[in-house]
Design an enzyme around this catalytic site. Structure first.
Site, PDB file in Angstrom:
ATOM      1  CG  ASP A 246      -2.286   0.528   0.976  1.00  0.00           C
ATOM      2  OD1 ASP A 246      -2.419   1.337   0.047  1.00  0.00           O
ATOM      3  OD2 ASP A 246      -3.231   0.173   1.723  1.00  0.00           O
TER       4      ASP A 246
ATOM      5  CG  ASP B 123      -9.897   1.798  -0.257  1.00  0.00           C
ATOM      6  OD1 ASP B 123      -8.930   1.942  -1.017  1.00  0.00           O
ATOM      7  OD2 ASP B 123      -9.800   1.611   0.961  1.00  0.00           O
TER       8      ASP B 123
HETATM    9  C1  GAL Z   1      -6.255   1.124   1.719  1.00  0.00           C
HETATM   10  C2  GAL Z   1      -6.379   0.095   0.619  1.00  0.00           C
HETATM   11  C3  GAL Z   1      -7.436  -0.898   1.043  1.00  0.00           C
HETATM   12  C4  GAL Z   1      -7.022  -1.557   2.333  1.00  0.00           C
HETATM   13  C5  GAL Z   1      -6.740  -0.498   3.410  1.00  0.00           C
HETATM   14  C6  GAL Z   1      -6.118  -1.110   4.659  1.00  0.00           C
HETATM   15  O1  GAL Z   1      -5.304   2.059   1.343  1.00  0.00           O
HETATM   16  O2  GAL Z   1      -6.725   0.729  -0.584  1.00  0.00           O
HETATM   17  O3  GAL Z   1      -7.615  -1.856   0.023  1.00  0.00           O
HETATM   18  O4  GAL Z   1      -5.882  -2.334   2.112  1.00  0.00           O
HETATM   19  O5  GAL Z   1      -5.847   0.481   2.921  1.00  0.00           O
HETATM   20  O6  GAL Z   1      -5.825  -0.151   5.630  1.00  0.00           O
END
Ligand code: GAL
Length: 404
Positions: free
Chosen positions: A152, A210
């Site tokens: 991430d 997301d």
């Molecule tokens: C976001 C990501 C999500 C999930 C989340 C966890 O940045 O896009 O899919 O992984 O973090 O904190």
């Protein structure tokens, strides 16, 4: 002395391990889009080894593994900090037996295990991340038997050059670990990762912020609905090849508004017709398929959508291309995807709130001649010697045809 021992001696004299030598080239790590199940959308941080084991059991007993779903992706909030040697460790309450034992269990079922980290000091949810510890963490993941890393980009600098450098550092570390560990780039489509994902050693790149359990972002709070993600991904089709996949984020199929993070920002749930559209378009675009519903509680409608072998075959088609959007207006969209054996898949997506009668004229879509037409949601051949398809499409429905 056996050949293997001799090889190890020669390699160790050269500073390499036999494992490091045998690691697959990064471009070959995901020859088709990865399919599996991800913890985040429904369970967020409420995860533990029992849940993963029961999900692995359900993947097999429900026939999902046989249908192609192989990965269990552990998302954020598995971490328990670092030990005195700076080794990243799992949360001991959630994973008391450790990740290696869990990976062994998952592998014993013929499945693979994915894990999550972030290219900064902290992840999106504020847990320990991997910046500055890339090689150490990659070695740890390899020693546990991890097969995939979702990496991430929260808490990291905005610019693309830094992102490229940080993803490259992790991909290189994974490669040096000696284990085949695929890398998912997760910078939410903000730095044109489609341009550089392959160069830095990634196999797939997220195309959007997301996903939420909704059709589209009517409340304008920034969450991405199914249609929003289709619209940001469609222009990227030409970047897809048999080694690089556009990650349209998790499937929300079956969540029905009950899903932790996916129920934020207006994610109140979708109809089964809309879930069918998500499955159809994720498959047409060659996205990874990461289910997020509770696999221990599948309904017949979930099974119909998630286990449709004909739509999965389009997703996994070894030509490895994505569908091109040929028609795009306020009411509907038409996509064409080339498949192996000179076949084509056509998707007709009704984005309007009313039923429409749509026509796919094959020649106008670049497919000459007369064809057999199969409807992959009805599971039957519906025409032969046809030059077009015409029919009713429900609001938010996607009809998918295979033309042969
Ligand atoms: C976001 C990501 C999500 C999930 C989340 C966890 O940045 O896009 O899919 O992984 O973090 O904190």
């Amino acid at each position: 002395m056996t050949h293997k021992v001799l090889l190890s001696l020669l390699l160790s004299a050269a500073g390499l391990s036999a494992n490091a030598q045998s690691a697959t080239s990064r471009s070959q790590l995901c020859p088709t889009p990865p399919m599996g199940w991800m913890t985040w959308n429904l369970f967020k941080g409420d995860i533990n080894e029992q849940l993963i084991r029961e999900t692995a059991d359900a993947m097999v007993s429900e026939g999902l593994a046989a249908a192609g779903y192989k990965y269990i992706f552990i998302d954020d909030l598995w971490q328990g900090g670092r030990d005195i040697h700076n080794n990243i460790i799992p949360d001991p309450q959630k994973f008391p037996s450790g990740i290696k034992a869990l990976a062994d269990y998952v592998h014993s079922k013929g499945l693979k295990l994915g894990i999550y980290s972030d290219a900064a000091q902290l992840t999106c949810a504020g847990a320990t991340a991997s910046l500055g510890f890339e090689e150490q963490d990659a070695r740890t993941f390899a020693s546990w038997g991890i097969d995939y890393l979702k990496y991430d980009y929260c808490n990291a600098p905005e610019d693309s050059a830094t992102a490229r450098q940080r993803y490259h550092a992790m991909a290189t570390a994974l490669q040096k670990s000696g284990r085949d560990i695929a890398l998912g780039v997760c910078e939410w489509g903000q730095r044109q990762a489609e341009e550089w994902c392959a160069q830095v050693g990634g196999q797939l790149w997220r195309t959007s912020y997301d996903v939420r359990d909704m059709w589209k972002d009517v409340v304008k709070q920034g969450g991405m609905g199914i249609l929003d993600i289709i619209n940001v991904t469609a222009p990227l089709a030409s970047y897809v090849n048999h080694t690089q996949w556009p990650d349209m984020d998790m499937l929300v199929v079956g969540l029905r508004g009950k899903g932790g993070p996916s129920s934020d920002l207006g994610g109140t749930g979708c109809s089964d017709t809309e879930y069918q559209t998500q499955m159809s378009m994720w498959c047409m675009m060659s996205s990874p398929l990461a289910m997020t519903n509770d696999l221990r509680k599948l309904t017949p409608a979930d099974r119909r959508i998630l286990l449709n072998p004909e739509i999965i075959a389009i997703n996994q088609d070894s030509l490895g291309l994505a569908a091109q959007r040929k028609v795009f207006n306020n009411d509907y969209q038409i996509y064409v995807r080339k498949l192996t054996g000179g076949r084509h898949a056509i998707a007709l997506l009704n984005t309007a709130d009313k039923p429409l009668t749509l026509t796919a004229d094959f020649a106008a879509l670049g497919i000459e001649g007369k064809h057999q037409v199969r409807d992959v949601w009805q599971h039957k051949q519906i025409a032969s010697n046809a030059k077009r398809w015409k029919g009713r499409v429900k609001p938010h429905e996607t009809i998918v045809l295979v033309i042969e």
